[in-house]
Design a protein around this motif. Structure first.
Motif, short mmCIF file in Angstrom:
data_model
loop_
_atom_site.label_atom_id
_atom_site.label_comp_id
_atom_site.label_asym_id
_atom_site.label_seq_id
_atom_site.Cartn_x
_atom_site.Cartn_y
_atom_site.Cartn_z
N THR A 8 -20.47 3.92 4.26
CA THR A 8 -20.20 2.50 4.06
C THR A 8 -19.27 2.21 2.89
OG1 THR A 8 -22.20 2.25 2.73
CG2 THR A 8 -22.39 1.80 5.09
N ALA A 9 -18.87 3.20 2.13
CA ALA A 9 -17.96 2.98 1.00
C ALA A 9 -16.93 4.10 0.96
CB ALA A 9 -18.77 2.93 -0.30
N ASP A 10 -16.07 4.03 -0.02
CA ASP A 10 -15.04 5.04 -0.22
C ASP A 10 -15.68 6.42 -0.40
OD1 ASP A 10 -12.23 5.87 -1.05
OD2 ASP A 10 -13.41 6.42 -2.83
N PRO A 11 -15.24 7.43 0.34
CA PRO A 11 -15.85 8.76 0.26
C PRO A 11 -15.91 9.34 -1.16
CG PRO A 11 -14.40 8.67 2.15
CD PRO A 11 -14.20 7.39 1.38
N GLU A 12 -14.85 9.18 -1.92
CA GLU A 12 -14.84 9.73 -3.28
C GLU A 12 -15.87 9.00 -4.16
OE1 GLU A 12 -14.21 12.46 -6.05
OE2 GLU A 12 -13.41 12.51 -4.03
N ASN A 13 -15.97 7.68 -4.03
CA ASN A 13 -16.98 6.94 -4.78
C ASN A 13 -18.38 7.34 -4.34
OD1 ASN A 13 -15.06 5.57 -6.26
ND2 ASN A 13 -15.05 3.78 -4.94
N ASN A 14 -18.57 7.55 -3.04
CA ASN A 14 -19.87 8.00 -2.54
C ASN A 14 -20.24 9.34 -3.14
OD1 ASN A 14 -20.56 5.85 -0.92
ND2 ASN A 14 -19.81 6.75 0.96
N LYS A 15 -19.27 10.24 -3.23
CA LYS A 15 -19.54 11.57 -3.77
C LYS A 15 -19.96 11.47 -5.24
CE LYS A 15 -17.80 16.21 -3.45
NZ LYS A 15 -16.75 17.06 -2.93
N ILE A 30 -36.89 17.55 -15.13
CA ILE A 30 -36.86 18.17 -16.46
C ILE A 30 -37.86 17.47 -17.38
CG2 ILE A 30 -35.44 18.52 -18.53
CD1 ILE A 30 -33.05 18.93 -16.55
N ASN A 31 -37.89 16.14 -17.32
CA ASN A 31 -38.83 15.37 -18.14
C ASN A 31 -40.29 15.66 -17.78
OD1 ASN A 31 -36.83 14.14 -19.65
ND2 ASN A 31 -36.68 12.38 -18.29
N ARG A 32 -40.51 16.22 -16.60
CA ARG A 32 -41.86 16.57 -16.16
C ARG A 32 -42.17 18.05 -16.36
NH1 ARG A 32 -40.22 12.14 -13.81
NH2 ARG A 32 -41.66 10.52 -13.22
N GLY A 33 -41.26 18.75 -17.07
CA GLY A 33 -41.56 20.11 -17.46
C GLY A 33 -40.90 21.21 -16.65
N ILE A 34 -40.07 20.88 -15.67
CA ILE A 34 -39.36 21.91 -14.90
C ILE A 34 -38.19 22.41 -15.74
CG2 ILE A 34 -38.11 22.43 -12.77
CD1 ILE A 34 -41.06 21.70 -12.32
N SER A 35 -38.02 23.71 -15.82
CA SER A 35 -36.95 24.29 -16.61
C SER A 35 -35.58 23.91 -16.04
CB SER A 35 -37.09 25.81 -16.62
OG SER A 35 -36.00 26.39 -17.29
N GLN A 36 -34.69 23.48 -16.92
CA GLN A 36 -33.36 23.05 -16.50
C GLN A 36 -32.58 24.17 -15.83
OE1 GLN A 36 -31.07 21.28 -19.63
NE2 GLN A 36 -29.34 20.83 -18.30
N ASN A 37 -32.81 25.42 -16.22
CA ASN A 37 -32.04 26.52 -15.63
C ASN A 37 -32.45 26.81 -14.19
OD1 ASN A 37 -34.47 27.75 -16.15
ND2 ASN A 37 -33.60 29.56 -17.14
N ARG A 38 -33.49 26.16 -13.69
CA ARG A 38 -33.90 26.32 -12.29
C ARG A 38 -33.35 25.21 -11.40
NH1 ARG A 38 -39.96 26.40 -11.74
NH2 ARG A 38 -39.42 27.09 -9.67
N LEU A 39 -32.60 24.30 -11.96
CA LEU A 39 -32.18 23.10 -11.23
C LEU A 39 -30.67 22.95 -11.23
CD1 LEU A 39 -34.76 20.71 -12.92
CD2 LEU A 39 -34.98 21.75 -10.66
N THR A 40 -30.14 22.50 -10.11
CA THR A 40 -28.74 22.13 -10.01
C THR A 40 -28.64 20.85 -9.18
OG1 THR A 40 -28.39 23.48 -8.04
CG2 THR A 40 -27.83 24.48 -10.16
N ALA A 41 -27.62 20.07 -9.46
CA ALA A 41 -27.40 18.82 -8.73
C ALA A 41 -26.07 18.89 -8.00
CB ALA A 41 -27.40 17.65 -9.71
N GLU A 42 -26.07 18.45 -6.75
CA GLU A 42 -24.85 18.40 -5.95
C GLU A 42 -24.78 17.04 -5.27
OE1 GLU A 42 -24.43 21.71 -3.25
OE2 GLU A 42 -25.69 22.93 -4.55
N GLY A 43 -23.60 16.46 -5.23
CA GLY A 43 -23.41 15.20 -4.54
C GLY A 43 -22.50 15.38 -3.34
N TYR A 44 -22.86 14.77 -2.24
CA TYR A 44 -22.08 14.86 -1.01
C TYR A 44 -21.70 13.46 -0.54
CZ TYR A 44 -23.65 19.68 -0.74
OH TYR A 44 -23.89 20.99 -1.02
N ASP A 45 -20.58 13.35 0.15
CA ASP A 45 -20.22 12.08 0.76
C ASP A 45 -20.79 12.04 2.17
OD1 ASP A 45 -18.57 13.80 2.13
OD2 ASP A 45 -16.75 13.19 1.09
N GLU A 46 -20.14 11.34 3.05
CA GLU A 46 -20.68 11.16 4.41
C GLU A 46 -20.38 12.32 5.35
OE1 GLU A 46 -16.50 9.67 4.61
OE2 GLU A 46 -18.10 9.41 3.17
N THR A 47 -19.93 13.45 4.85
CA THR A 47 -19.50 14.55 5.72
C THR A 47 -20.66 15.35 6.32
OG1 THR A 47 -19.28 16.03 3.82
CG2 THR A 47 -17.30 14.83 4.52
N GLN A 48 -21.89 15.10 5.89
CA GLN A 48 -23.03 15.85 6.41
C GLN A 48 -24.16 14.92 6.85
OE1 GLN A 48 -24.16 19.06 3.80
NE2 GLN A 48 -22.05 19.50 3.29
#
Length: 72
Positions: A8-15, A30-48
């Motif tokens: 519904t919006a620009d793909p780059e802005n969505n990403k 992380i604030n709940r005690g999960i180690s940061q080195n076990r976590l990664t964040a990825e953003g996707y647009d409408e391609t999936q």
């Protein structure tokens, strides 16, 4: 952590928004005690999408967060 958006919006802005949302979830874990080195964040647009974006309900389904759990 993967966060997905709809088409519904620009793909780059969505990403960018998806990456920010995924990072927000990471920060909460992380604030709940999960180690940061076990976590990664990825953003996707409408391609999936898991459904079409023809209706509001379908678009809502495509805006989602996916989390993979791994062993410590």
């Amino acid at each position: 952590m993967r966060e997905y958006s709809d088409n519904t919006a620009d793909p780059e802005n969505n990403k960018i928004a998806s990456k920010t949302s995924a990072q927000d979830v990471i920060n909460a874990l992380i604030n709940r005690g999960i180690s940061q080195n076990r976590l990664t964040a990825e953003g996707y647009d409408e391609t999936q999408p898991i459904t079409s974006d023809d209706t509001l309900e379908e678009g809502i389904q495509n805006r989602r967060v996916a989390l993979s759990v791994t062993e410590k």
